[in-house]
Write a protein that holds these residues in place. Structure first.
Motif, short mmCIF file in Angstrom:
data_model
loop_
_atom_site.label_atom_id
_atom_site.label_comp_id
_atom_site.label_asym_id
_atom_site.label_seq_id
_atom_site.Cartn_x
_atom_site.Cartn_y
_atom_site.Cartn_z
N GLN A 165 0.81 -1.21 0.00
CA GLN A 165 0.00 0.00 0.00
C GLN A 165 0.86 1.27 0.00
N LYS A 166 2.11 1.14 0.43
CA LYS A 166 3.00 2.31 0.37
C LYS A 166 3.23 2.73 -1.09
N TRP A 167 3.38 1.75 -1.96
CA TRP A 167 3.52 2.05 -3.39
C TRP A 167 2.21 2.60 -3.96
N VAL A 168 1.13 1.90 -3.66
CA VAL A 168 -0.16 2.24 -4.27
C VAL A 168 -0.65 3.61 -3.83
N THR A 169 -0.68 3.86 -2.52
CA THR A 169 -1.23 5.13 -2.04
C THR A 169 -0.33 6.30 -2.39
N GLY A 170 0.98 6.10 -2.34
CA GLY A 170 1.89 7.17 -2.74
C GLY A 170 1.72 7.54 -4.20
N TYR A 171 1.58 6.52 -5.04
CA TYR A 171 1.39 6.74 -6.48
C TYR A 171 0.09 7.48 -6.75
N GLU A 172 -1.01 7.02 -6.15
CA GLU A 172 -2.30 7.67 -6.35
C GLU A 172 -2.26 9.14 -5.89
N LEU A 173 -1.63 9.38 -4.74
CA LEU A 173 -1.55 10.74 -4.22
C LEU A 173 -0.75 11.64 -5.15
N GLY A 174 0.35 11.11 -5.69
CA GLY A 174 1.16 11.89 -6.61
C GLY A 174 0.41 12.26 -7.87
N VAL A 175 -0.32 11.28 -8.44
CA VAL A 175 -1.10 11.54 -9.64
C VAL A 175 -2.13 12.64 -9.39
N HIS A 176 -2.90 12.49 -8.30
CA HIS A 176 -4.02 13.40 -8.06
C HIS A 176 -3.56 14.77 -7.55
N THR A 177 -2.33 14.85 -7.03
CA THR A 177 -1.81 16.15 -6.60
C THR A 177 -1.62 17.08 -7.79
N VAL A 178 -1.17 16.53 -8.91
CA VAL A 178 -0.93 17.36 -10.10
C VAL A 178 -2.02 17.25 -11.14
N ASN A 179 -2.88 16.23 -11.00
CA ASN A 179 -3.92 16.00 -11.99
C ASN A 179 -5.15 15.39 -11.29
N PRO A 180 -5.92 16.22 -10.60
CA PRO A 180 -7.05 15.72 -9.79
C PRO A 180 -8.09 14.94 -10.57
N ASP A 181 -8.20 15.19 -11.86
CA ASP A 181 -9.23 14.54 -12.67
C ASP A 181 -8.79 13.21 -13.27
N ALA A 182 -7.52 12.85 -13.09
CA ALA A 182 -7.02 11.62 -13.70
C ALA A 182 -7.62 10.39 -13.02
N LYS A 183 -7.84 9.36 -13.81
CA LYS A 183 -8.31 8.07 -13.31
C LYS A 183 -7.12 7.16 -13.07
N VAL A 184 -7.04 6.57 -11.89
CA VAL A 184 -5.92 5.69 -11.54
C VAL A 184 -6.44 4.26 -11.40
N LEU A 185 -5.98 3.38 -12.27
CA LEU A 185 -6.36 1.97 -12.25
C LEU A 185 -5.36 1.18 -11.42
N ILE A 186 -5.85 0.38 -10.47
CA ILE A 186 -4.98 -0.45 -9.62
C ILE A 186 -5.48 -1.88 -9.66
N ASP A 187 -4.56 -2.82 -9.84
CA ASP A 187 -4.92 -4.23 -9.72
C ASP A 187 -3.72 -5.01 -9.21
N TYR A 188 -3.99 -6.22 -8.69
CA TYR A 188 -2.97 -7.02 -8.00
C TYR A 188 -2.77 -8.36 -8.71
N VAL A 189 -1.51 -8.74 -8.83
CA VAL A 189 -1.15 -9.98 -9.50
C VAL A 189 -1.48 -11.19 -8.64
N GLY A 190 -1.29 -11.05 -7.32
CA GLY A 190 -1.48 -12.18 -6.40
C GLY A 190 -0.21 -12.95 -6.15
N HIS A 191 0.92 -12.46 -6.66
CA HIS A 191 2.21 -13.15 -6.51
C HIS A 191 3.30 -12.16 -6.85
N PHE A 192 4.52 -12.44 -6.34
CA PHE A 192 5.67 -11.60 -6.65
C PHE A 192 6.45 -12.09 -7.86
N SER A 193 6.09 -13.26 -8.38
CA SER A 193 6.87 -13.86 -9.47
C SER A 193 5.97 -14.38 -10.57
N ASP A 194 5.11 -13.52 -11.10
CA ASP A 194 4.15 -13.95 -12.12
C ASP A 194 4.07 -12.91 -13.24
#
Length: 335
Positions: A165-194
């Motif tokens: 969540q440190k990666w995800v929330t930091g990324y979302e916050l950065g995007v919306h700080t400079v571009n509040p209207d941008a849509k941020v898509l997030i999804d999870y692989v379920g593994h570190f090696s896939d």
């Protein structure tokens, strides 16, 4: 074998004096450090970084380092339990996978110093190295929010676990700080090696109009890189400088220098003695960052990142380092 180790650990278990937070751990003439990994070496470069930091420290300060690779978390617990009474100056492990086992064993062997990398264990004989990845991920989001033409960006993360969540929330916050209207898509692989699943997710994002898709999926990022070539979107490297893999599509790399952080923390133990506390590193410590902004790279800047965007990124970097801007750590409420 694991049951033999478990029985041996029971026989070796004795009452021990708790370590004092100012006790020196590297005493006497011979020093030894044991690294017990939570999984086998190979696909996880982060574990290799931990080992590299230990090996460089051992060479510079004439210390003996051994490495044991666990098959799974149950075996990790058995190894920690057995070797906690073998007289090592320091036992090192890492990642969130080691938290429960280490907390259990370190609670019993209170005179044995431990170090865990990339997670926090709240015990007086455990030093913890953590990283403020959300600071670098914020800069990554600022870049994505600035360069997107479609106003849709994405991130493919390894697993839906608190650490990521440190990666995800930091990324979302950065995007919306400079571009509040941008849509941020997030999804999870379920593994570190896939890489295959990561690639599928990235392709799906691209077909939903995302023109920048960051990877936070460890080995899965290579699947994101393949998708970037096939679908024509921009992306970013992770942990290491990966710009040379595909400088046309990989614009920047978010860096996490675990080897340097391990080396630095062990030097603190030499100079300031062991302390069972959290050693956390952010942009100001230079153990995390992004290429072109906090750390130099031999890869030329992609034409997509113009001087104006560079100025914006550098400005945010300085504000984070000076604490004028604080990027929240989502783990603080959990820990």
């Amino acid at each position: 074998m694991k049951y033999v180790l478990f029985l041996l650990s029971i026989f070796l278990l004795v009452g021990c004096k708790a370590i004092d937070q100012n006790d020196e751990i590297f005493t006497g003439e011979e020093h030894s450090i044991l690294l017990i990994l939570p999984e086998r070496m190979g696909t996880n470069p982060f574990l290799n970084d931990i080992r590299m930091g230990l090996e460089r420290f051992s060479e510079d300060y004439n210390m003996h380092v051994e490495t044991i690779e666990s098959r799974d978390e149950e075996q990790l617990h058995d190894y920690l339990n057995y070797y906690a009474n073998e007289g090592y100056d320091l036992i090192v492990t890492g990642t969130y996978k080691a938290h429960d086992a280490l907390h259990d064993v370190a609670s019993e062997y209170s005179s044995q110093p431990f170090l865990i990398v990339d997670f926090f264990v709240d015990l007086p004989n455990v030093a913890s190295i953590t990283f403020q990845e959300q600071e670098a991920s914020f800069l990554l989001g600022v870049l994505a929010g600035n360069i997107t033409d479609t106003n849709v960006v994405g991130m493919v993360a390894a697993m839906d676990v608190p650490l990521l969540q440190k990666w995800v929330t930091g990324y979302e916050l950065g995007v919306h700080t400079v571009n509040p209207d941008a849509k941020v898509l997030i999804d999870y692989v379920g593994h570190f090696s896939d890489p295959a699943t990561a690639k599928d997710i990235a392709i799906e994002f691209a077909r939903d109009n995302a023109d920048f898709v960051a990877g936070a999926a460890a080995v899965g990022n290579y699947g994101v890189f393949e998708a970037a070539i096939e679908e024509g979107f921009y992306t970013a490297g992770q942990d290491h400088d990966q710009l040379t893999i595909d400088p046309e599509h990989i614009l920047i790399s978010q860096l996490k220098m675990a080897d340097e952080a391990v080396y630095h923390t062990l030097e603190l133990f030499l100079n300031e003695t062991f302390q069972g506390k959290e050693y956390t590193y952010g942009l100001q410590d230079e153990f995390i960052g992004v290429t072109h902004i906090t750390h130099p790279t031999n890869t030329p800047l992609n034409h997509v990142i113009n001087e104006e965007i560079l100025h914006v990124l550098n400005n945010f970097k300085e504000q984070i380092i000076s604490k004028e801007i604080v990027i929240p750590n989502p783990l603080e409420d959990i820990q």
